[in-house]
Design an enzyme around this catalytic site. Structure first.
Site, short mmCIF file in Angstrom:
data_model
loop_
_atom_site.label_atom_id
_atom_site.label_comp_id
_atom_site.label_asym_id
_atom_site.label_seq_id
_atom_site.Cartn_x
_atom_site.Cartn_y
_atom_site.Cartn_z
N SER A 176 0.84 -1.19 0.00
CA SER A 176 0.00 0.00 0.00
C SER A 176 0.87 1.24 0.00
CB SER A 176 -0.90 0.01 1.24
OG SER A 176 -1.52 1.27 1.42
N TYR A 189 -2.93 -1.31 9.95
CA TYR A 189 -2.94 -1.71 8.55
C TYR A 189 -1.65 -1.30 7.85
CZ TYR A 189 -4.15 -1.71 3.60
OH TYR A 189 -4.14 -1.90 2.25
#
Length: 284
Positions: A176, A189
């Site tokens: 990400s 996350y």
């Protein structure tokens, strides 16, 4: 579907959320005819039922691959993805369950090989995320669940796959943009996505002598079930407008990066990261 779309306020109360409930629906459709880039290949795609995973599954099928789609519990989305893969003239195998369970991860790989005949490509894409209320208040159960889904499952699937992967095989892991720039609202996350990046780079070094390439794709804000399943409705509205391109990305725009790295087009790439993130400049 146009990439310049308005995203209205909306939310779902589960993670992973359902793609078939999203408004507007994510755009997963490949843009070009297939030319056989993955002819006779077999790909295992985790989280292949929806979002980026669905777009990868369909694109890989268009390019000639048979696909095994591992998913958590989103049966309706998974069945639709299977239908779309079959529309491309390919074969799809659906395997339901929790990849954070090592036994299940091993079963997914063995079923893929037993049913589709072999394994050439592993796409570790399945993940979960939740907004943090603050680092000091991170819930232990949620933290462990995030780590299990986004880190341990990648290890388990890769470990199970390695005995079946030969020279020329490819592993592509999802990371990400948050692994590079951080995100105060997604500490857990973002940490797991940093782990998947380090995992990719380390495995690339470990497997290069075997002729197995390992790379990473680090998406920015992409319109997937993550978004209504994670964010409050007011933050979902016009999601992605903060990036330089001024809009959220669509799953098909990320799937092309996976195809490049999984196919012979990316034959000189290993240990690298592609950044479909709407123009954000981050360290490579």
């Amino acid at each position: 579907m146009s990439t310049n779309m308005h995203i209205p306020a909306q939310a779902q109360d589960k993670m992973p959320a359902d793609e078939h409930k999203m408004d507007p629906p994510p755009d997963y459709a490949p843009r070009y005819p297939g030319v056989g880039k993955l002819k006779d290949k077999v790909a295992l795609i985790t989280g292949g039922d929806s979002g980026i995973g669905r777009a990868i599954s369909i694109l890989f099928a268009r390019e000639g691959a048979k696909v095994a789609i591992a998913y958590f519990y989103e049966d309706k989305d998974a069945e639709e993805t299977k239908r779309l893969v079959e529309e491309e003239g390919s074969e799809a195998l659906l395997i339901r369950g929790d990849l954070a369970d090592k036994d299940h991860a091993e079963n997914v790989v063995s079923r893929t090989v037993d049913t589709l005949g072999k394994l050439d490509i592993v796409i570790n894409n399945a993940a979960q995320q939740w907004l943090d209320s603050g680092a000091e208040d991170l819930d232990e159960e949620t933290l462990r669940r995030t780590m299990d889904s986004n880190v341990m499952a990648y290890f388990f699937v890769t470990q199970a796959a390695l005995p079946h992967l030969g020279e020329g095989a490819a592993i592509v892991n999802t990371s990400s943009v948050n692994a590079f720039k951080g995100n105060a609202s997604l500490v857990a996350y973002s940490t797991t996505r940093g782990a998947s990046l380090a995992f990719s780079r380390s495995m690339a070094e470990a497997l290069v002598e075997k002729g197995i390439r390992v790379n990473t794709v680090a998406p920015g804000p992409i319109w997937t079930p993550f978004i209504p399943g994670t964010m409050p409705p007011e933050e979902v509205e016009d999601f992605g407008s903060h990036v330089p391109m001024g809009r959220a990305g669509q799953p098909w725009e990320v799937a092309t990066a996976f195809l490049f790295l999984a196919s012979s087009d990316g034959s000189y790439f290993s240990g690298q990261t592609l950044h479909p993130n709407g123009g954000a400049i981050v360290a490579a």
